[in-house]
Design an enzyme around this catalytic site. Structure first.
Site, short mmCIF file in Angstrom:
data_model
loop_
_atom_site.label_atom_id
_atom_site.label_comp_id
_atom_site.label_asym_id
_atom_site.label_seq_id
_atom_site.Cartn_x
_atom_site.Cartn_y
_atom_site.Cartn_z
CE LYS A 89 3.37 -4.04 73.08
NZ LYS A 89 4.11 -5.30 73.04
CG ASP B 191 5.86 -1.47 71.25
OD1 ASP B 191 5.76 -1.82 70.07
OD2 ASP B 191 5.96 -2.26 72.20
C1 LIG Z 1 8.85 -6.28 70.64
C2 LIG Z 1 7.81 -5.21 70.76
C3 LIG Z 1 6.56 -5.61 69.97
O1 LIG Z 1 5.50 -4.73 70.16
O2 LIG Z 1 7.33 -4.96 72.07
P1 LIG Z 1 7.82 -5.21 73.58
O3 LIG Z 1 8.04 -6.66 73.84
O4 LIG Z 1 9.07 -4.42 73.83
O5 LIG Z 1 6.68 -4.67 74.39
C4 LIG Z 1 8.34 -3.87 70.18
O6 LIG Z 1 8.65 -3.98 68.82
C5 LIG Z 1 9.49 -3.27 70.90
O7 LIG Z 1 9.26 -1.90 70.97
P2 LIG Z 1 9.94 -1.01 72.13
O8 LIG Z 1 9.81 -1.69 73.45
O9 LIG Z 1 9.38 0.37 72.00
O10 LIG Z 1 11.42 -1.13 71.71
P3 LIG Z 1 12.57 -0.03 71.60
O11 LIG Z 1 12.71 0.63 72.93
O12 LIG Z 1 12.38 0.81 70.39
O13 LIG Z 1 13.84 -0.97 71.34
C6 LIG Z 1 14.53 -1.68 72.35
C7 LIG Z 1 15.64 -2.47 71.66
O14 LIG Z 1 15.05 -3.62 71.01
C8 LIG Z 1 15.63 -3.84 69.73
N1 LIG Z 1 14.59 -3.76 68.69
C9 LIG Z 1 13.39 -3.15 68.97
C10 LIG Z 1 12.40 -3.12 68.01
C11 LIG Z 1 12.67 -3.70 66.75
N2 LIG Z 1 11.74 -3.67 65.78
N3 LIG Z 1 13.85 -4.27 66.49
C12 LIG Z 1 14.82 -4.32 67.46
O15 LIG Z 1 15.89 -4.87 67.21
C13 LIG Z 1 16.72 -2.80 69.57
O16 LIG Z 1 17.92 -3.40 70.02
C14 LIG Z 1 16.35 -1.71 70.56
O17 LIG Z 1 17.47 -1.05 71.06
N1 LIG Z 2 7.60 4.86 82.46
C1 LIG Z 2 8.14 3.67 82.31
N2 LIG Z 2 7.41 2.56 82.53
C2 LIG Z 2 7.94 1.33 82.36
N3 LIG Z 2 9.21 1.10 81.96
C3 LIG Z 2 9.98 2.16 81.71
C4 LIG Z 2 9.47 3.48 81.86
N4 LIG Z 2 10.46 4.30 81.52
C5 LIG Z 2 11.52 3.56 81.19
N5 LIG Z 2 11.25 2.25 81.30
C6 LIG Z 2 12.18 1.15 80.96
O1 LIG Z 2 11.65 0.48 79.80
C7 LIG Z 2 11.71 -0.94 79.95
C8 LIG Z 2 10.58 -1.59 79.14
O2 LIG Z 2 9.40 -1.28 79.78
P1 LIG Z 2 7.94 -1.67 79.34
O3 LIG Z 2 7.49 -0.79 78.23
O4 LIG Z 2 7.08 -1.65 80.55
O5 LIG Z 2 8.06 -3.16 78.85
P2 LIG Z 2 7.98 -3.83 77.43
O6 LIG Z 2 8.84 -3.01 76.47
O7 LIG Z 2 8.47 -5.21 77.65
O8 LIG Z 2 6.53 -3.81 77.04
C9 LIG Z 2 11.63 -1.16 81.46
O9 LIG Z 2 12.23 -2.35 81.85
C10 LIG Z 2 12.31 0.07 82.04
O10 LIG Z 2 13.70 -0.16 82.19
#
Ligand SMILES: C[C@@](CO)(OP(=O)(O)O)[C@H](O)COP(=O)(O)OP(=O)(O)OC[C@H]1O[C@@H](n2ccc(N)nc2=O)[C@H](O)[C@@H]1O
Ligand SMILES: Nc1ncnc2c1ncn2[C@@H]1O[C@H](COP(=O)(O)OP(=O)(O)O)[C@@H](O)[C@H]1O
Length: 294
Positions: free
Chosen positions: A11, A137
Site C-alpha cells: 500500500k 494497517d
Molecule cells: C503509519 C502507518 C500508516 O499506514 O503505516 P506504516 O508506516 O507502519 O506502514 C500505520 O498507521 C502503522 O500501522 P502498523 O504498521 O500496522 O502499526 P502497528 O504495528 O499497529 O503499530 C506500531 C507502533 O506504532 C505506533 N502507532 C501505530 C499506529 C498509530 N495509529 N499510532 C501509533 O502510535 C504505536 O507505538 C505502535 O506500537
Molecule cells: N511477515 C513480515 N513481513 C515484514 N515485516 C514483518 C513481518 N512480520 C513481522 N515483521 C516486522 O514488522 C516490521 C514492519 O514491517 P512492514 O510491515 O514491512 O513495514 P511498515 O510497517 O513500515 O510498512 C518489520 O520491520 C519486522 O520487524
C-alpha cells in the site's frame, strides 16, 4: 493436502494526517490508502495431520513467533479452536520497515487464506477485527479496497481512485513505525478534514502531504535526498512512516523513464494503483476455478 498461492500487495499512504494522540498512546489519523499491484507472494499448504504452523524462509531479524504471518495463523487457531496446521512459504519482495505495509499485508493474506483452507467461514468483518489486533494497517488489506481511513486506520470507506502509476524508491534504511510515532518532534495537531475535501478539495498538493515527512527527513538524510531527487518528476511523498518514497506519474511509460534515471545506490520499482486488491481478485478467481485443491 490443500494448497493456495496468494499475493500480499503493498500500500501507499497518498496522504497522512495525524490529528491527535489517544490515551493508549496510539495516534488518531486520517489517511488515504492506495493498494498496489506489487507485493509479496505466500503459498499455504494444510498437511493432513497436526496443528503446527511452519513458515519458511525466516525473515532476518524477526523471530518466527513474532512474524506477523505466524501470529495471524495462531490467532485464528485460538479464535476458533481449529485443530489444523499450515506450512507457509513466503516470497518476500517488499522492503521491511518501508512504509509499504508488507508485514500487515502478509498477515491479512494469511487470515483470508487460512479462513478458506481451514473452512472457518469467519468472513471479512471478523477477520478485519482480528487483524486490527495484529496491526493498525491489517484491516485495509483484509477488506481489500483502496480506502479513506480514520481512527488508527480501521474506520474505512472504500474509494475509487483514478487509475495511476507510481515509482517507489527505497532509500536503503529501515524505519520503525513506533520510533516515529514516539518522537517528541512529531506534530500531532492536523485538523480533521472531510473525505470529500481530501479527495477533491483545495488542490491535491495542499492536502496530499504526510505529517511524518518533516521528522523522517530530519532523522534520515537518505530519505531527505531520495525525496528531493524524486521530486524532480512530480509530487514526491513519503509513505507511512517511511522509509519508501513515491511519485505518481502519467502512465507506465513515464514510470519506466524515471526508473531508468534512478541512481544505482537506490532500489526502485514501478507499480499500478488498484482499487480492488490483487488478493481479492485472486480469491474471486480461486473461488471461480475451485483452485483450493482437495
Ligand atoms: C503509519 C502507518 C500508516 O499506514 O503505516 P506504516 O508506516 O507502519 O506502514 C500505520 O498507521 C502503522 O500501522 P502498523 O504498521 O500496522 O502499526 P502497528 O504495528 O499497529 O503499530 C506500531 C507502533 O506504532 C505506533 N502507532 C501505530 C499506529 C498509530 N495509529 N499510532 C501509533 O502510535 C504505536 O507505538 C505502535 O506500537
Ligand atoms: N511477515 C513480515 N513481513 C515484514 N515485516 C514483518 C513481518 N512480520 C513481522 N515483521 C516486522 O514488522 C516490521 C514492519 O514491517 P512492514 O510491515 O514491512 O513495514 P511498515 O510497517 O513500515 O510498512 C518489520 O520491520 C519486522 O520487524
Amino acid at each position: 493436502m490443500r494448497s493456495l498461492t496468494l499475493p500480499a500487495p503493498a500500500k501507499l499512504n497518498r496522504l497522512l494526517r495525524i490529528t491527535g494522540r489517544r490515551e493508549d498512546g496510539y495516534h488518531s489519523l486520517q489517511t488515504l490508502f492506495q493498494i498496489l499491484d506489487r507485493g509479496d507472494t505466500l503459498r499455504f499448504e494444510t498437511p493432513p495431520r497436526g496443528t503446527d504452523i511452519v513458515l519458511s524462509p525466516a525473515l532476518a531479524g524477526v523471530a518466527e513467533a513474532d512474524n506477523l504471518i505466524v501470529r495471524a495463523a495462531r490467532r485464528l487457531q485460538r479464535e476458533t479452536g481449529c485443530r489444523q496446521g499450515a506450512t507457509i512459504t513466503l516470497e518476500k519482495r517488499l522492503p521491511m520497515g518501508g512504509g509499504l505495509g508488507g508485514g500487515s499485508s502478509n498477515a491479512a493474506t494469511t487470515l483470508l487464506a487460512l479462513d478458506r483452507l481451514w473452512d472457518l467461514g469467519l468472513g471479512i468483518e471478523r477477520l478485519a477485527t482480528l487483524g486490527l489486533e495484529l496491526g493498525a494497517d491489517v484491516p485495509v488489506f483484509v477488506r481489500g479496497r483502496s480506502a479513506w481511513a480514520e481512527g488508527v486506520g480501521e474506520r474505512l470507506s472504500a474509494v475509487d481512485l483514478e487509475p495511476a502509476w507510481f515509482v517507489i524508491l527505497h532509500p536503503g534504511v529501515e524505519i520503525s513505525t513506533a520510533a516515529i510515532f514516539g518522537h517528541p518532534g512529531l506534530t500531532r495537531d492536523s485538523t480533521v478534514i472531510s473525505m470529500r475535501r481530501a479527495l477533491d478539495g483545495a488542490g491535491p498538493e495542499a492536502v496530499w502531504r504526510n505529517d511524518c515527512e518533516r521528522i523522517v527527513r530530519a532523522l534520515h538524510p537518505e530519505v531527505d535526498r531520495a525525496l528531493d531527487w524524486l521530486g524532480q518528476y512530480g509530487h514526491a511523498m513519503l509513505t507511512g512512516t517511511g522509509a519508501c518514497v513515491f511519485c505518481p506519474l502519467d502512465g507506465e511509460t513515464q514510470a519506466d523513464q524515471v526508473l531508468q534515471q534512478v541512481p544505482d545506490e537506490w532500489q526502485a520499482f514501478k507499480a499500478r494503483g488498484c482499487n480492488l486488491s490483487p488478493l481479492h481478485q485472486a480469491l474471486d478467481l480461486a473461488e471461480g476455478l475451485g483452485q483450493a485443491q482437495a
